[in-house]
Design a protein around this motif. Sequence first.
Motif, PDB file in Angstrom:
ATOM      1  N   ILE A  43       0.830  -1.203   0.000  1.00  0.00           N
ATOM      2  CA  ILE A  43       0.000   0.000   0.000  1.00  0.00           C
ATOM      3  C   ILE A  43       0.865   1.254   0.000  1.00  0.00           C
ATOM      4  N   ARG A  44       1.921   1.269   0.778  1.00  0.00           N
ATOM      5  CA  ARG A  44       2.796   2.448   0.818  1.00  0.00           C
ATOM      6  C   ARG A  44       3.471   2.689  -0.531  1.00  0.00           C
ATOM      7  N   GLU A  45       3.922   1.622  -1.189  1.00  0.00           N
ATOM      8  CA  GLU A  45       4.551   1.769  -2.499  1.00  0.00           C
ATOM      9  C   GLU A  45       3.528   2.201  -3.550  1.00  0.00           C
ATOM     10  N   ALA A  46       2.342   1.662  -3.468  1.00  0.00           N
ATOM     11  CA  ALA A  46       1.283   2.055  -4.404  1.00  0.00           C
ATOM     12  C   ALA A  46       0.939   3.528  -4.210  1.00  0.00           C
ATOM     13  N   TYR A  47       0.927   3.982  -2.962  1.00  0.00           N
ATOM     14  CA  TYR A  47       0.661   5.398  -2.673  1.00  0.00           C
ATOM     15  C   TYR A  47       1.740   6.278  -3.299  1.00  0.00           C
ATOM     16  N   ARG A  48       2.984   5.880  -3.161  1.00  0.00           N
ATOM     17  CA  ARG A  48       4.080   6.659  -3.771  1.00  0.00           C
ATOM     18  C   ARG A  48       3.928   6.727  -5.289  1.00  0.00           C
ATOM     19  N   ALA A  49       3.587   5.600  -5.900  1.00  0.00           N
ATOM     20  CA  ALA A  49       3.416   5.574  -7.354  1.00  0.00           C
ATOM     21  C   ALA A  49       2.223   6.425  -7.776  1.00  0.00           C
ATOM     22  N   SER A  70      -9.670  10.058  -7.275  1.00  0.00           N
ATOM     23  CA  SER A  70      -8.912  10.535  -6.124  1.00  0.00           C
ATOM     24  C   SER A  70      -7.597   9.778  -5.976  1.00  0.00           C
ATOM     25  N   LEU A  71      -6.698  10.385  -5.245  1.00  0.00           N
ATOM     26  CA  LEU A  71      -5.397   9.773  -4.975  1.00  0.00           C
ATOM     27  C   LEU A  71      -5.562   8.483  -4.184  1.00  0.00           C
ATOM     28  N   ILE A  72      -6.453   8.475  -3.216  1.00  0.00           N
ATOM     29  CA  ILE A  72      -6.689   7.277  -2.400  1.00  0.00           C
ATOM     30  C   ILE A  72      -7.282   6.157  -3.249  1.00  0.00           C
TER      31      ILE A  72
END
Length: 62
Positions: free
Chosen positions: A8-14, A32-34
Amino acid sequence: MRAYHAVIREAYRAALADWAASELDGHDKDGSLICHTASLASIWANDSISEKNVIDVLKSVH
């Protein structure tokens, strides 16, 4: 969802990088970003990751 914390953290960065590029280019964002983070994390994890899961993980790191 603890098992997918890193995904999830890596997907958020991407998703954030893609979102920032769209902002700079002036293109309309289609979600949205989320939402993008949850979709990307779901693909990478090959499992269903909800927007709530994304928010929970992001809150836990800040």
